[in-house]
Design a protein around this motif. Sequence first.
Motif, PDB file in Angstrom:
ATOM      1  N   SER A  33       0.831  -1.199   0.000  1.00  0.00           N
ATOM      2  CA  SER A  33       0.000   0.000   0.000  1.00  0.00           C
ATOM      3  C   SER A  33       0.870   1.256   0.000  1.00  0.00           C
ATOM      4  O   SER A  33       1.993   1.253   0.521  1.00  0.00           O
ATOM      5  CB  SER A  33      -0.897  -0.014   1.241  1.00  0.00           C
ATOM      6  N   VAL A  34       0.333   2.338  -0.584  1.00  0.00           N
ATOM      7  CA  VAL A  34       1.009   3.637  -0.584  1.00  0.00           C
ATOM      8  C   VAL A  34       0.029   4.654  -0.009  1.00  0.00           C
ATOM      9  O   VAL A  34      -0.998   4.961  -0.620  1.00  0.00           O
ATOM     10  CB  VAL A  34       1.442   4.060  -2.000  1.00  0.00           C
ATOM     11  N   GLY A  35       0.328   5.140   1.205  1.00  0.00           N
ATOM     12  CA  GLY A  35      -0.603   6.064   1.837  1.00  0.00           C
ATOM     13  C   GLY A  35      -0.199   6.396   3.258  1.00  0.00           C
ATOM     14  O   GLY A  35       0.989   6.519   3.566  1.00  0.00           O
ATOM     15  N   ASP A  36      -1.175   6.508   4.135  1.00  0.00           N
ATOM     16  CA  ASP A  36      -0.971   6.890   5.528  1.00  0.00           C
ATOM     17  C   ASP A  36      -0.311   5.743   6.299  1.00  0.00           C
ATOM     18  O   ASP A  36      -0.829   4.626   6.349  1.00  0.00           O
ATOM     19  CB  ASP A  36      -2.317   7.230   6.150  1.00  0.00           C
ATOM     20  N   ASP A  40       0.284   0.969  11.069  1.00  0.00           N
ATOM     21  CA  ASP A  40       0.737   0.021  10.048  1.00  0.00           C
ATOM     22  C   ASP A  40       1.440  -1.164  10.718  1.00  0.00           C
ATOM     23  O   ASP A  40       2.643  -1.349  10.576  1.00  0.00           O
ATOM     24  CB  ASP A  40       1.686   0.736   9.075  1.00  0.00           C
ATOM     25  N   PRO A  41       0.689  -1.994  11.468  1.00  0.00           N
ATOM     26  CA  PRO A  41       1.313  -3.065  12.250  1.00  0.00           C
ATOM     27  C   PRO A  41       2.039  -4.105  11.412  1.00  0.00           C
ATOM     28  O   PRO A  41       2.966  -4.760  11.906  1.00  0.00           O
ATOM     29  CB  PRO A  41       0.138  -3.689  13.006  1.00  0.00           C
ATOM     30  N   TYR A  42       1.644  -4.280  10.163  1.00  0.00           N
ATOM     31  CA  TYR A  42       2.303  -5.281   9.304  1.00  0.00           C
ATOM     32  C   TYR A  42       3.398  -4.671   8.429  1.00  0.00           C
ATOM     33  O   TYR A  42       4.007  -5.371   7.631  1.00  0.00           O
ATOM     34  CB  TYR A  42       1.262  -5.961   8.413  1.00  0.00           C
ATOM     35  N   ARG A  43       3.602  -3.359   8.572  1.00  0.00           N
ATOM     36  CA  ARG A  43       4.621  -2.655   7.781  1.00  0.00           C
ATOM     37  C   ARG A  43       4.437  -2.880   6.275  1.00  0.00           C
ATOM     38  O   ARG A  43       5.386  -3.162   5.553  1.00  0.00           O
ATOM     39  CB  ARG A  43       6.029  -3.051   8.224  1.00  0.00           C
ATOM     40  N   VAL A  44       3.196  -2.751   5.821  1.00  0.00           N
ATOM     41  CA  VAL A  44       2.907  -2.941   4.403  1.00  0.00           C
ATOM     42  C   VAL A  44       2.659  -1.615   3.682  1.00  0.00           C
ATOM     43  O   VAL A  44       2.324  -1.619   2.497  1.00  0.00           O
ATOM     44  CB  VAL A  44       1.683  -3.862   4.204  1.00  0.00           C
ATOM     45  N   THR A  45       2.822  -0.507   4.374  1.00  0.00           N
ATOM     46  CA  THR A  45       2.504   0.790   3.785  1.00  0.00           C
ATOM     47  C   THR A  45       3.742   1.661   3.704  1.00  0.00           C
ATOM     48  O   THR A  45       4.554   1.708   4.633  1.00  0.00           O
ATOM     49  CB  THR A  45       1.431   1.517   4.617  1.00  0.00           C
ATOM     50  N   LEU A  86       9.768  -3.480  -9.960  1.00  0.00           N
ATOM     51  CA  LEU A  86       8.902  -2.856  -8.962  1.00  0.00           C
ATOM     52  C   LEU A  86       7.581  -3.618  -8.940  1.00  0.00           C
ATOM     53  O   LEU A  86       6.899  -3.713  -9.969  1.00  0.00           O
ATOM     54  CB  LEU A  86       8.644  -1.383  -9.281  1.00  0.00           C
ATOM     55  N   THR A  87       7.232  -4.174  -7.800  1.00  0.00           N
ATOM     56  CA  THR A  87       5.990  -4.924  -7.672  1.00  0.00           C
ATOM     57  C   THR A  87       5.157  -4.373  -6.518  1.00  0.00           C
ATOM     58  O   THR A  87       5.696  -3.990  -5.481  1.00  0.00           O
ATOM     59  CB  THR A  87       6.261  -6.419  -7.432  1.00  0.00           C
ATOM     60  N   PHE A  88       3.848  -4.345  -6.714  1.00  0.00           N
ATOM     61  CA  PHE A  88       2.903  -3.869  -5.699  1.00  0.00           C
ATOM     62  C   PHE A  88       1.872  -4.971  -5.487  1.00  0.00           C
ATOM     63  O   PHE A  88       1.098  -5.302  -6.391  1.00  0.00           O
ATOM     64  CB  PHE A  88       2.226  -2.575  -6.154  1.00  0.00           C
ATOM     65  N   ASP A  89       1.865  -5.552  -4.293  1.00  0.00           N
ATOM     66  CA  ASP A  89       0.981  -6.674  -3.991  1.00  0.00           C
ATOM     67  C   ASP A  89      -0.386  -6.215  -3.492  1.00  0.00           C
ATOM     68  O   ASP A  89      -0.519  -5.144  -2.894  1.00  0.00           O
ATOM     69  CB  ASP A  89       1.610  -7.563  -2.917  1.00  0.00           C
ATOM     70  N   ASP A  90      -1.382  -7.038  -3.712  1.00  0.00           N
ATOM     71  CA  ASP A  90      -2.735  -6.947  -3.159  1.00  0.00           C
ATOM     72  C   ASP A  90      -3.688  -6.074  -3.961  1.00  0.00           C
ATOM     73  O   ASP A  90      -4.901  -6.232  -3.853  1.00  0.00           O
ATOM     74  CB  ASP A  90      -2.734  -6.459  -1.702  1.00  0.00           C
ATOM     75  N   GLY A  91      -3.195  -5.115  -4.735  1.00  0.00           N
ATOM     76  CA  GLY A  91      -4.082  -4.284  -5.539  1.00  0.00           C
ATOM     77  C   GLY A  91      -4.867  -3.263  -4.742  1.00  0.00           C
ATOM     78  O   GLY A  91      -6.092  -3.104  -4.916  1.00  0.00           O
ATOM     79  N   TYR A  92      -4.187  -2.537  -3.856  1.00  0.00           N
ATOM     80  CA  TYR A  92      -4.862  -1.500  -3.070  1.00  0.00           C
ATOM     81  C   TYR A  92      -5.309  -0.349  -3.964  1.00  0.00           C
ATOM     82  O   TYR A  92      -4.626   0.034  -4.921  1.00  0.00           O
ATOM     83  CB  TYR A  92      -3.934  -0.978  -1.980  1.00  0.00           C
ATOM     84  N   GLY A 109       7.937   1.939 -14.529  1.00  0.00           N
ATOM     85  CA  GLY A 109       6.803   1.047 -14.662  1.00  0.00           C
ATOM     86  C   GLY A 109       6.712   0.167 -13.429  1.00  0.00           C
ATOM     87  O   GLY A 109       7.494   0.303 -12.488  1.00  0.00           O
ATOM     88  N   ALA A 110       5.781  -0.771 -13.428  1.00  0.00           N
ATOM     89  CA  ALA A 110       5.618  -1.664 -12.288  1.00  0.00           C
ATOM     90  C   ALA A 110       4.678  -2.799 -12.666  1.00  0.00           C
ATOM     91  O   ALA A 110       3.978  -2.742 -13.685  1.00  0.00           O
ATOM     92  CB  ALA A 110       5.056  -0.913 -11.074  1.00  0.00           C
ATOM     93  N   THR A 111       4.682  -3.819 -11.827  1.00  0.00           N
ATOM     94  CA  THR A 111       3.690  -4.891 -11.920  1.00  0.00           C
ATOM     95  C   THR A 111       2.786  -4.804 -10.697  1.00  0.00           C
ATOM     96  O   THR A 111       3.266  -4.701  -9.567  1.00  0.00           O
ATOM     97  CB  THR A 111       4.366  -6.273 -11.971  1.00  0.00           C
ATOM     98  N   LEU A 112       1.494  -4.851 -10.943  1.00  0.00           N
ATOM     99  CA  LEU A 112       0.491  -4.774  -9.885  1.00  0.00           C
ATOM    100  C   LEU A 112      -0.183  -6.139  -9.774  1.00  0.00           C
ATOM    101  O   LEU A 112      -0.853  -6.600 -10.702  1.00  0.00           O
ATOM    102  CB  LEU A 112      -0.534  -3.688 -10.238  1.00  0.00           C
ATOM    103  N   PHE A 113       0.019  -6.820  -8.649  1.00  0.00           N
ATOM    104  CA  PHE A 113      -0.572  -8.127  -8.418  1.00  0.00           C
ATOM    105  C   PHE A 113      -1.897  -7.960  -7.684  1.00  0.00           C
ATOM    106  O   PHE A 113      -1.918  -7.479  -6.545  1.00  0.00           O
ATOM    107  CB  PHE A 113       0.378  -9.006  -7.607  1.00  0.00           C
ATOM    108  N   VAL A 114      -2.990  -8.374  -8.323  1.00  0.00           N
ATOM    109  CA  VAL A 114      -4.324  -8.070  -7.813  1.00  0.00           C
ATOM    110  C   VAL A 114      -5.116  -9.347  -7.513  1.00  0.00           C
ATOM    111  O   VAL A 114      -4.726 -10.456  -7.888  1.00  0.00           O
ATOM    112  CB  VAL A 114      -5.099  -7.186  -8.806  1.00  0.00           C
ATOM    113  N   LEU A 115      -6.266  -9.146  -6.865  1.00  0.00           N
ATOM    114  CA  LEU A 115      -7.120 -10.237  -6.394  1.00  0.00           C
ATOM    115  C   LEU A 115      -8.501 -10.127  -7.037  1.00  0.00           C
ATOM    116  O   LEU A 115      -9.379  -9.437  -6.515  1.00  0.00           O
ATOM    117  CB  LEU A 115      -7.257 -10.154  -4.869  1.00  0.00           C
TER     118      LEU A 115
END
Length: 258
Positions: A33-36, A40-45, A86-92, A109-115
């Motif tokens: 994620s990119v944001g606030d 962020d307990p899982y350090r994913v942002t 550059l990869t971004f997981d989860d598709g936020y 560029g980047a790859t966005l891995f989505v659900l």
Amino acid sequence: MPVSADRSPSTTPAPATPPRRSGPPPWVAMYHSVGDCSHDPYRVTVSPRRLDRQLGWLRRRGLRGVGMRELLAARARGAGQDLVGLTFDDGYADFLTHALPLLHRHGCGATLFVLPGRLGDDNAWDPLGPRKPLLSAEGIRRAAAEGIEIGSHGLTHVDLTRADDALLRAEVSDSKDLLSDMTDAPVSGFCYPYGKVDRRVVDAVEKAGYAYACATDPGHLAGPLALPRVHVGERDTAWRLHLKRGLHRLRRHAVEGV
């Protein structure tokens, strides 16, 4: 979103497998994620300001962030030493509002891995963290139209090493079909939820026709269908990025096929 598990695997031909060679793996950054970042307990942002600085750090060193398909194609030609995956997981959903403008600003560029089984839903698999909205089908199509490679992260973000055969097939194959239909383009890449992978799961990904797959630390399974990545987060300043890049080259075993 209900999805039938009896759909046959996608017959869309995957890009040719790169010639097999053995060498250090490409440097691939794993974002979420990119944001606030205030909770962020899982350090994913990572904050937009930090991502801006990290992309600037790459560019000042003559490096350019790209999607995985572009990176691996360059490696297959014996090139791409100046490229970083550059990869971004989860598709936020915040990918469109915060990450995409910064990628464009820095010429990356980047790859966005989505659900595709959680379209417009949230990250319910993270019980301790804040609820973060995920992209809708329209948001995924917009990212693809903006030049972002779309890959599968499975249907619903489950640990595939614990899935039975029917669920594994649905998560791997059905997600590929859904995304291909959604974007009207072949889907080359897969990303293992939680980074968890074993030989059975790798075999399922290969059978589904993916050209590559991303993990975190796949150990002896490392290769085109289990590519190691480096987590990048809010704490990663220029010095930490420099250290992580160096350690990635030193501590990983040679990877055949990339």
